[in-house]
Design a protein around this motif. Structure first.
Motif: not given
Length: 257
Positions: A101, A104-105, A107-108, A114, A205, A233
């Motif tokens: 993924s 995830e780096d 999403i902040h 998402e 993604d 997931k």
């Protein structure tokens, strides 16, 4: 025989590395184009069309596959589901190869959102003003069109006759189609954003090889919204995202070398 379901560029790397040890391979891709990309590799059997669950089951039995590597695209949910079920039914070793993924780096970040699926897009997009760039591919265009947004939506798709025809049949205007094969550089993504005055970009993604970083970085530089269709997931018993580690595992446990 070892079987491989291939749907990403990493698939060729896996086959190339396995060819150092064996050519007793069954390869399955979804199109003749995918088959053409494998012409320089060694294998015993090749499938070049999408397979139903029953077809996959019969094909694996016919080729005496004892281990199946599922290297399909992270969003090819049906083939992965079918492969897992068939392997369970036939007592075949199932190994998942999945791209790591990227989102995830990111999403902040404030401008990265998402969503779980296409149906959840409406609540995010309904307040967006301006053009939307859809880079999620052609297969789900109808889901986006069904949102009935007033925005202009530009769809970036593969430049094949089949895909362009499908876009037109779904009612997409020619001027709203970009037919190009990616992945694209950050600079080219910036050009699309600027040319069409894009306010938001839709993406998957799809990992490093899918051009996800370049899309996110371009959107970040232009301070526009990135909306990511999240991955399903799934908990796999055996999963790799590194080609070398995968091949070493197969050699150690499933090849008599």
């Amino acid at each position: 025989m070892i079987g491989l379901i291939l749907g990403t560029s990493e698939g060729k790397v896996i086959v190339e590395k396995l060819n150092k040890y064996t050519d007793d391979l069954f390869l399955s891709v979804a199109s003749s184009y995918g088959g053409e990309l494998l012409q320089n590799y060694k294998y015993k059997a090749l499938n070049e069309k999408p397979l139903t669950k029953d077809e996959l089951k019969e094909t694996l039995k016919k080729n005496n596959v004892h281990t199946l590597v599922d290297a399909s695209h992270p969003y090819a949910l049906e083939i992965t589901k079918n492969a897992m079920e068939v392997c369970s039914e036939l007592n075949i070793n199932y190994i998942r190869f999945e791209r790591k993924s990227i989102v995830e780096d990111y999403i902040h970040l404030e401008n990265v959102v998402e969503v779980e699926n296409y149906e959840a897009l409406y609540d995010v997009l309904k307040n967006i003003e301006g053009c939307i760039l859809n880079t999620t591919g052609s297969r789900n265009i109808d889901k986006i069109l069904n949102l009935n947004l007033e925005n202009r939506i530009i769809h970036r798709v593969l430049p094949t006759l089949k895909v362009i025809t499908e876009c037109e049949e779904k009612g997409v205007k020619v001027e709203d189609i970009i037919g190009m094969k990616g992945p694209f550089s950050k600079e080219l993504n910036l050009s699309f954003i600027d040319e069409f005055k894009v306010s938001a970009i839709l993406l998957k993604d799809s990992g490093v090889n899918g051009g996800t970083i370049e899309k996110l970085e371009a959107a970040k530089e232009r301070n526009i919204l990135s909306i990511v269709i999240g991955r399903n997931k799934t908990n796999y018993k055996v999963v790799f995202n590194n080609e070398e580690e995968l091949v070493n595992y197969i050699v150690k446990y499933y090849l008599n070398i």
